[in-house]
Design a protein around this motif. Structure first.
Motif, PDB file in Angstrom:
ATOM      1  N   ILE A  38      -3.738  71.282 -16.817  1.00 27.97           N
ATOM      2  CA  ILE A  38      -3.861  70.623 -15.274  1.00 27.97           C
ATOM      3  C   ILE A  38      -5.153  70.338 -14.689  1.00 27.97           C
ATOM      4  CG2 ILE A  38      -3.110  71.154 -12.862  1.00 27.97           C
ATOM      5  CD1 ILE A  38      -0.793  72.923 -13.841  1.00 27.97           C
ATOM      6  N   PHE A  39      -6.005  71.399 -14.965  1.00 24.53           N
ATOM      7  CA  PHE A  39      -7.484  71.386 -14.520  1.00 24.53           C
ATOM      8  C   PHE A  39      -8.134  70.833 -15.739  1.00 24.53           C
ATOM      9  CE2 PHE A  39      -5.585  73.787 -11.085  1.00 24.53           C
ATOM     10  CZ  PHE A  39      -5.990  72.891 -10.063  1.00 24.53           C
ATOM     11  N   ASN A  40      -9.272  70.025 -15.892  1.00 23.13           N
ATOM     12  CA  ASN A  40      -9.981  69.670 -16.925  1.00 23.13           C
ATOM     13  C   ASN A  40     -11.549  69.951 -16.658  1.00 23.13           C
ATOM     14  OD1 ASN A  40      -7.983  68.164 -18.432  1.00 23.13           O
ATOM     15  ND2 ASN A  40      -8.160  66.804 -16.819  1.00 23.13           N
ATOM     16  N   PHE A  41     -11.864  71.381 -16.796  1.00 27.22           N
ATOM     17  CA  PHE A  41     -13.136  71.785 -16.623  1.00 27.22           C
ATOM     18  C   PHE A  41     -13.936  71.978 -17.931  1.00 27.22           C
ATOM     19  CE2 PHE A  41     -11.348  73.639 -12.666  1.00 27.22           C
ATOM     20  CZ  PHE A  41     -11.437  72.753 -11.775  1.00 27.22           C
ATOM     21  N   ALA A  42     -14.878  71.281 -18.226  1.00 32.64           N
ATOM     22  CA  ALA A  42     -15.630  71.309 -19.599  1.00 32.64           C
ATOM     23  C   ALA A  42     -16.498  73.130 -19.441  1.00 32.64           C
ATOM     24  CB  ALA A  42     -16.490  70.318 -19.684  1.00 32.64           C
ATOM     25  N   VAL A 157      -6.138  79.627 -18.213  1.00 24.51           N
ATOM     26  CA  VAL A 157      -7.374  78.739 -18.406  1.00 24.51           C
ATOM     27  C   VAL A 157      -6.653  77.231 -18.629  1.00 24.51           C
ATOM     28  CG1 VAL A 157      -8.976  77.984 -20.177  1.00 24.51           C
ATOM     29  CG2 VAL A 157      -8.690  80.007 -19.509  1.00 24.51           C
ATOM     30  N   GLY A 158      -7.182  76.431 -17.719  1.00 27.67           N
ATOM     31  CA  GLY A 158      -6.654  75.144 -17.794  1.00 27.67           C
ATOM     32  C   GLY A 158      -5.511  74.656 -16.898  1.00 27.67           C
ATOM     33  N   LYS A 159      -4.742  75.859 -16.466  1.00 27.45           N
ATOM     34  CA  LYS A 159      -3.588  75.499 -15.756  1.00 27.45           C
ATOM     35  C   LYS A 159      -3.642  75.797 -14.315  1.00 27.45           C
ATOM     36  CE  LYS A 159      -0.723  77.451 -19.742  1.00 27.45           C
ATOM     37  NZ  LYS A 159      -2.004  77.736 -20.466  1.00 27.45           N
ATOM     38  N   ARG A 307      -4.452  58.951   1.550  1.00 31.83           N
ATOM     39  CA  ARG A 307      -5.677  58.550   1.756  1.00 31.83           C
ATOM     40  C   ARG A 307      -6.485  58.166   0.513  1.00 31.83           C
ATOM     41  NH1 ARG A 307      -3.990  61.213   5.523  1.00 31.83           N
ATOM     42  NH2 ARG A 307      -4.903  61.147   7.564  1.00 31.83           N
ATOM     43  N   GLU A 308      -5.662  57.992  -0.640  1.00 29.54           N
ATOM     44  CA  GLU A 308      -5.856  57.615  -2.230  1.00 29.54           C
ATOM     45  C   GLU A 308      -7.155  58.655  -2.478  1.00 29.54           C
ATOM     46  OE1 GLU A 308      -7.088  53.660  -1.519  1.00 29.54           O
ATOM     47  OE2 GLU A 308      -5.196  52.946  -1.665  1.00 29.54           O
ATOM     48  N   LEU A 309      -6.863  59.785  -2.374  1.00 28.21           N
ATOM     49  CA  LEU A 309      -7.766  60.860  -2.962  1.00 28.21           C
ATOM     50  C   LEU A 309      -7.444  61.145  -4.457  1.00 28.21           C
ATOM     51  CD1 LEU A 309      -7.835  63.343   0.098  1.00 28.21           C
ATOM     52  CD2 LEU A 309      -9.455  61.494  -0.332  1.00 28.21           C
ATOM     53  N   SER A 310      -8.364  61.388  -5.271  1.00 27.81           N
ATOM     54  CA  SER A 310      -8.361  61.542  -6.743  1.00 27.81           C
ATOM     55  C   SER A 310      -9.338  62.541  -6.679  1.00 27.81           C
ATOM     56  CB  SER A 310      -8.139  60.511  -7.366  1.00 27.81           C
ATOM     57  OG  SER A 310      -9.269  59.830  -7.640  1.00 27.81           O
ATOM     58  N   SER A 311      -9.243  63.114  -8.202  1.00 27.10           N
ATOM     59  CA  SER A 311     -10.476  63.982  -8.951  1.00 27.10           C
ATOM     60  C   SER A 311     -10.463  63.672 -10.320  1.00 27.10           C
ATOM     61  CB  SER A 311     -10.209  65.251  -8.351  1.00 27.10           C
ATOM     62  OG  SER A 311     -11.399  66.258  -9.247  1.00 27.10           O
ATOM     63  N   PRO A 312     -11.567  63.614 -11.144  1.00 34.35           N
ATOM     64  CA  PRO A 312     -11.583  63.626 -12.346  1.00 34.35           C
ATOM     65  C   PRO A 312     -11.319  64.953 -13.165  1.00 34.35           C
ATOM     66  CG  PRO A 312     -13.798  63.595 -11.439  1.00 34.35           C
ATOM     67  CD  PRO A 312     -12.756  63.231 -10.421  1.00 34.35           C
ATOM     68  N   TYR A 313     -11.227  65.643 -12.263  1.00 34.93           N
ATOM     69  CA  TYR A 313     -10.906  67.273 -12.855  1.00 34.93           C
ATOM     70  C   TYR A 313      -9.483  67.682 -12.773  1.00 34.93           C
ATOM     71  CZ  TYR A 313     -16.098  67.502 -12.380  1.00 34.93           C
ATOM     72  OH  TYR A 313     -17.211  67.296 -12.464  1.00 34.93           O
ATOM     73  N   ILE A 314      -8.542  67.008 -12.095  1.00 31.54           N
ATOM     74  CA  ILE A 314      -7.060  67.187 -12.116  1.00 31.54           C
ATOM     75  C   ILE A 314      -6.333  66.032 -12.958  1.00 31.54           C
ATOM     76  CG2 ILE A 314      -5.308  67.435 -10.702  1.00 31.54           C
ATOM     77  CD1 ILE A 314      -7.000  68.131  -8.369  1.00 31.54           C
ATOM     78  N   ASN A 315      -5.428  66.604 -14.028  1.00 29.78           N
ATOM     79  CA  ASN A 315      -4.706  65.660 -14.576  1.00 29.78           C
ATOM     80  C   ASN A 315      -3.669  64.776 -13.742  1.00 29.78           C
ATOM     81  OD1 ASN A 315      -5.970  65.828 -16.816  1.00 29.78           O
ATOM     82  ND2 ASN A 315      -4.283  67.254 -17.810  1.00 29.78           N
TER      83      ASN A 315
END
Length: 315
Positions: A38-42, A157-159, A307-315
């Motif tokens: 779900i979350f993409n944190f390097a 981790v990742g979820k 509000r058309e919000l998004s994050s590169p860290y959320i799938n």
């Protein structure tokens, strides 16, 4: 000529093995998935960026005690998974210590309310706790067991992102060691209740994120005086409507605000409509710590889309 018993026997063996897995209620979590990213944190730097305020930040729910419901007990991996399957979430959970110094997830000092056991948690070994079953919020016994912190962090981790509520008499050092063992630094925030506690955690692990109680500007000053940097903080601002001046100040410092809707504000939303959760965000909150995570998440999903919000860290 083919043996007429060959194929029925093979089918019987398959069913027997499948039954073994279905009925496994031990602490090996065969029934808990490890595949939903779900979350993409390097790394932990990505967590810092994700938990730094901007006007385009994506608001989140924090499931209090993991989001218990009928058939889903608090502080259970199965409960965490249920929430994580439905929405990107922060999972708030509680850490206690067993008699043989193992960190486990349980809120109360005693076993009586949430498990089939009795007595104080710290007077039981992990093996003894593994014999118990968790109860849901109605008191019904489930097939789920008390998880250890290591198992929980490794699964998460990742979820999810965890906020870890460390109960008294549990050393922060032990919790930090578990985070290091499971390499879960990028998915963990440690809850503290005073500037002194926050300073202890920061001195032990300067790279970890901290949730600090900040109810006024003086609380922020105390944290700064103890050299806890703004970049390592998220702020718990209380359980009543957030003070706009305070949230504006914290946002100027890049600090996200957690509003505790547990109790009164959750009750208001249940009575007046779940759109209230979006209003809490509009009024300055960034994360809602709630006993109604799925209802709050549905309201926030509409807010995010509008509000058309998004994050590169959320799938």
């Amino acid at each position: 000529m083919p043996n007429p018993l060959k194929y029925p026997l093979s089918i019987l063996l398959i069913l027997l093995f499948a039954g073994c897995f279905r009925n496994n209620t031990g602490n090996d979590f065969m029934h808990v998935s490890n595949h939903n990213q779900i979350f993409n944190f390097a790394g932990v730097e990505d967590l810092y960026r994700f938990l730094t305020y901007s006007e385009k930040r994506v608001p989140l729910v924090s499931a209090h005690r993991g989001g218990p419901d009928v058939d889903y007990p608090e502080n259970a991996l199965e409960t965490f998974q249920r929430v994580a399957y439905k929405t990107p979430a922060i999972i708030e959970c509680d850490i206690a210590l067993t008699k043989d110094s193992v960190l486990v997830l349980i809120h109360d000092e005693t076993l009586d309310r949430t498990t089939t056991g009795k007595g104080r948690v710290n007077r039981h070994t992990l093996d003894e706790l593994n014999e118990l079953y968790l109860k849901d919020e109605t008191g019904n016994t489930t097939n789920y067991r008390i998880p250890t912190l290591d198992e929980t962090l490794a699964w998460g981790v990742g979820k999810v992102i965890f906020t870890l509520d460390v109960k008294k008499n549990v050393p922060y050092r032990m919790v930090i060691d578990a985070i290091r063992r499971t390499k879960s630094e990028a998915y963990v925030v440690i809850i503290t209740y005073s500037a002194d506690q926050a300073a202890v955690v920061h001195n032990l692990a300067p790279d970890l994120m901290i949730s600090a109680s900040i109810k006024n500007s003086e609380d922020l000053v105390r944290l700064n005086d103890r050299d806890v940097p703004d970049t390592r903080l998220v702020a718990f601002v209380g359980t009543s409507q957030a003070d706009k001046k305070l949230t504006d100040l914290l946002h100027q410092h890049g600090i996200l605000c957690i509003l505790g809707t547990i109790g009164n504000l959750d009750d208001q939303a249940a009575q007046r409509g779940d759109q209230l959760y979006a209003e809490f965000i509009e009024n300055g909150a960034d994360i809602l710590s709630t006993d109604r995570p799925l209802q709050a998440a549905k309201s926030l999903s509409y807010y995010i889309q509008k509000r058309e919000l998004s994050s590169p860290y959320i799938n």
